[in-house]
Each structure stands twice: as C-alpha cells, then as structure tokens.
Scaffold this motif. Structure first.
Motif, short mmCIF file in Angstrom:
data_model
loop_
_atom_site.label_atom_id
_atom_site.label_comp_id
_atom_site.label_asym_id
_atom_site.label_seq_id
_atom_site.Cartn_x
_atom_site.Cartn_y
_atom_site.Cartn_z
N SER A 2 0.83 -1.20 0.00
CA SER A 2 0.00 0.00 0.00
C SER A 2 0.87 1.25 0.00
CB SER A 2 -0.91 0.01 1.23
OG SER A 2 -1.79 -1.09 1.21
N ALA A 3 0.39 2.30 -0.66
CA ALA A 3 1.07 3.58 -0.58
C ALA A 3 0.94 4.14 0.84
CB ALA A 3 0.48 4.55 -1.59
N LEU A 4 -0.23 3.96 1.44
CA LEU A 4 -0.47 4.38 2.82
C LEU A 4 -1.28 3.30 3.51
CD1 LEU A 4 -0.60 6.49 5.17
CD2 LEU A 4 -2.69 7.37 4.09
N SER A 5 -0.82 2.87 4.67
CA SER A 5 -1.53 1.86 5.46
C SER A 5 -1.73 2.39 6.87
CB SER A 5 -0.73 0.56 5.50
OG SER A 5 -1.40 -0.42 6.27
N VAL A 6 -2.98 2.55 7.27
CA VAL A 6 -3.34 3.08 8.58
C VAL A 6 -3.93 1.93 9.40
CG1 VAL A 6 -4.84 4.68 9.82
CG2 VAL A 6 -3.76 5.39 7.69
N ARG A 7 -3.42 1.75 10.61
CA ARG A 7 -3.80 0.60 11.42
C ARG A 7 -4.23 1.02 12.82
NH1 ARG A 7 1.55 -3.03 9.88
NH2 ARG A 7 1.06 -3.30 7.65
N GLY A 8 -5.49 0.88 13.09
CA GLY A 8 -6.02 1.04 14.44
C GLY A 8 -5.81 2.39 15.08
N LEU A 9 -5.91 3.48 14.30
CA LEU A 9 -5.67 4.80 14.88
C LEU A 9 -6.74 5.16 15.89
CD1 LEU A 9 -4.46 7.36 12.17
CD2 LEU A 9 -3.12 6.12 13.88
N VAL A 26 -4.45 3.01 1.23
CA VAL A 26 -4.55 3.67 -0.06
C VAL A 26 -3.60 2.95 -1.00
CG1 VAL A 26 -4.26 5.81 -1.37
CG2 VAL A 26 -5.08 5.90 1.01
N GLU A 27 -4.11 2.42 -2.09
CA GLU A 27 -3.29 1.68 -3.03
C GLU A 27 -2.45 2.64 -3.86
OE1 GLU A 27 -5.85 -0.83 -5.34
OE2 GLU A 27 -6.95 -1.49 -3.56
N PRO A 28 -1.27 2.21 -4.30
CA PRO A 28 -0.42 3.09 -5.11
C PRO A 28 -1.13 3.56 -6.38
CG PRO A 28 0.80 1.14 -4.39
CD PRO A 28 -0.64 0.90 -4.02
N GLY A 29 -1.03 4.86 -6.64
CA GLY A 29 -1.62 5.43 -7.83
C GLY A 29 -3.13 5.50 -7.81
N ARG A 30 -3.73 5.39 -6.64
CA ARG A 30 -5.18 5.40 -6.51
C ARG A 30 -5.61 6.57 -5.63
NH1 ARG A 30 -7.21 1.78 -10.15
NH2 ARG A 30 -8.74 0.73 -8.84
N VAL A 31 -6.90 6.90 -5.71
CA VAL A 31 -7.48 7.99 -4.93
C VAL A 31 -8.51 7.41 -3.97
CG1 VAL A 31 -8.72 10.18 -4.99
CG2 VAL A 31 -7.19 9.57 -6.89
N SER A 59 -0.93 3.06 14.35
CA SER A 59 0.25 3.49 13.60
C SER A 59 -0.11 3.58 12.13
CB SER A 59 1.39 2.48 13.79
OG SER A 59 1.01 1.21 13.28
N PHE A 60 0.83 4.08 11.33
CA PHE A 60 0.62 4.09 9.88
C PHE A 60 1.96 3.98 9.18
CE2 PHE A 60 0.56 8.39 11.50
CZ PHE A 60 1.34 9.14 10.64
N GLU A 61 1.90 3.43 7.97
CA GLU A 61 3.09 3.21 7.17
C GLU A 61 2.91 3.83 5.79
OE1 GLU A 61 3.58 -0.99 6.90
OE2 GLU A 61 4.30 -1.22 8.96
N VAL A 62 4.01 4.25 5.19
CA VAL A 62 4.03 4.73 3.82
C VAL A 62 5.00 3.87 3.03
CG1 VAL A 62 4.59 6.66 2.30
CG2 VAL A 62 3.41 7.09 4.45
N ASP A 63 4.50 3.26 1.97
CA ASP A 63 5.31 2.35 1.16
C ASP A 63 5.96 1.27 2.01
OD1 ASP A 63 4.66 3.74 -1.16
OD2 ASP A 63 6.39 5.08 -0.99
N GLY A 64 5.24 0.79 3.02
CA GLY A 64 5.70 -0.30 3.85
C GLY A 64 6.64 0.09 4.97
N ALA A 65 6.98 1.37 5.09
CA ALA A 65 7.90 1.82 6.13
C ALA A 65 7.14 2.60 7.20
CB ALA A 65 9.00 2.70 5.53
N MET A 151 2.80 10.60 -1.17
CA MET A 151 1.36 10.70 -0.96
C MET A 151 0.93 12.15 -0.95
SD MET A 151 -0.71 8.06 -0.40
CE MET A 151 -1.94 9.07 0.39
N LEU A 152 -0.25 12.41 -1.53
CA LEU A 152 -0.88 13.72 -1.43
C LEU A 152 -2.07 13.62 -0.48
CD1 LEU A 152 -1.08 14.85 -5.19
CD2 LEU A 152 0.84 15.05 -3.59
N LEU A 153 -2.15 14.55 0.46
CA LEU A 153 -3.28 14.66 1.36
C LEU A 153 -4.03 15.94 1.02
CD1 LEU A 153 -1.52 13.81 4.77
CD2 LEU A 153 -2.51 12.23 3.10
#
Length: 257
Positions: A2-9, A26-31, A59-65, A151-153
C-alpha cells in the motif's frame, strides 16, 4: 504494498474519543476519499497524518515503512489555499520546496516548469489577490505536488468554491491525475465529488469514529461531462447517502473536529 496503510488509529480529547480503531489503506496510484458527518474526526485524522497531533493508539506506514514523528512523507493541501499575499504567485508555488531545504532559485525553476501544465502560465509575476478563487487553488495544488512526495493529502480542496468553479476544477484535477497517477487521500463533505474523483470512498461514523462502509468506484464510470447522468454514479451516491444516514450522530451528540 500500500502507498499508505493506517492501522487502528485512536485519539481522545479528554473524555471524548474521536477516533476509535480507524484502519484503511490507499493503493499506489489510486485515490481514496473519506466522508462522514460533520465533526466525525476527518480533520483529526489528517492532523495525525501530518504530525500536528500524536495518536493515542495505532500506527501508519508509507510504502511499507513506519512513519516516525520526525518524518512526514506527505504533501498536504489544506482547505484554504493559504497563499501568502506578500509573495508573488511563483514564489508561493515554490514555498513548499524552499521549506524542505531546496535553494530558492532551484525551487522557483522546478515550480515554474509546471505552470503551463496546471493552466496558470503567465501568472508567475502576479500577486495572489489578482487571481480568481479557482486559479488560487491551482497554485496551491501545484505547490503541493511539486514537492514530489509519495502521498498527497487533500483537505476539502474545492469546498470554498462556487459550484461551477468546483465542477471545473474537479474535471481538471482528474485530467492531471490521469497523467501523473498520484496516490491521494481526499477529505471531502461532497458525496458527488467523492464518487467522481475516487477509486474508493470510506465512510466514517459519528464519534467515536469508525469506518462503517467502503464503496469501490469503477474507473469505467465516465468522469467528464457524462458523469452527472451516469446511472452507476447515481447508484453509488445513493449507497453513500444511506451509509451517511447510518453514520449520523444521535440527538444531543457533541460535535468537534
């Protein structure tokens, strides 16, 4: 990945729980759009992602990090264009790069290369007060994307515009996205805008906010002039309206960001 992965915020303000275990990706290249009742925690979610607030859980990750407190690999566009009146348009467009440490001359050059693409060529030397609301939003979006973040927010980027200008900029943003395929998280209160711009729409409940619905949007739906009359688009809007009716707070519920 995932481009962005949000977990249990989770987030509390005193005795009030605003976010309660919010998870999505949020999947890569998706809105992906997020809608919900007023005060459901959409702004709180963005404030956590941008680092203005710390979560109490999750927590959350961007591109798996994992994203640490000092790292925010996002480009953020707030509700208002926030153009500085004492800086010319080109200097406003380059501001995000300058704040990231790019030398001023280089930042101006990189920003200026996008002016024609964003339909604002020839405005570089103007002052913000000389631009229409729609043109100011284009400058603000250019300032966001020129940073070349993962990522764009976008926080209700067209919410303050009149209906005609908003519709024009939605079509324009779709055209720009088709060329660049950014990964985007869009906060909006406009169901039609969410369906038109998104690959997926998430529905937040009233506080304590949880995700109570996910609606996938087929890119085959015409997003241009035929969008308003498309039966599938109308069906999706109706589905989201039903989810929002379920999400609405009960009598006496408190409302906060």
């Amino acid at each position: 990945m995932s481009a962005l992965s949000v977990r249990g915020l989770g987030k509390r303000f005193g005795e009030t729980t605003v976010l309660d275990g919010v998870s999505f990706s949020v999947e890569p290249g998706r809105v992906t759009s997020v809608i919900g009742p007023s005060g459901s925690g959409k702004s709180t979610l963005l404030r956590i992602l941008t680092g203005e607030l710390d979560p109490d859980a999750g927590s959350f990750e961007v591109d798996g990090a994992p994203v640490r407190n000092a790292q925010r690999p996002f480009a953020f566009m707030p509700q208002r264009d926030a153009l500085l009146p004492w800086r010319r348009v080109l200097d406003n467009a380059a501001l995000g790069l300058e704040m990231a440490g790019v030398p001023r001359r280089q930042a101006r050059r990189r920003a200026s290369e996008l002016f024609d693409t964003f339909g604002i060529g020839g405005t570089e030397r103007l002052w913000p007060r000389q631009l229409s609301g729609g043109m100011r939003q284009r400058v603000a979006l250019l300032r966001t994307v020129v940073q070349e973040r993962t990522m764009l927010l976008l926080d209700e980027p067209f919410g303050a515009l009149d209906a005609i200008t908003r519709e024009q900029l939605q079509r324009w943003l779709l055209g720009i996205w088709e060329r660049h395929r950014w990964s985007m998280l869009l906060i909006t209160h406009d169901i039609r805008e969410a369906v038109r711009l998104s690959d997926e729409v998430l529905v937040l409940s009233a506080k304590p906010a949880r995700i109570i619905g996910r609606v996938r949007v087929d890119r085959a739906i015409p997003r241009g002039d035929g969008f308003v009359l498309d039966p599938e688009a109308r069906r999706l809007e109706h589905e989201l309206l039903k989810l929002l009716a379920r999400a609405a707070p009960g009598p006496g519920a408190t409302m906060m960001g």
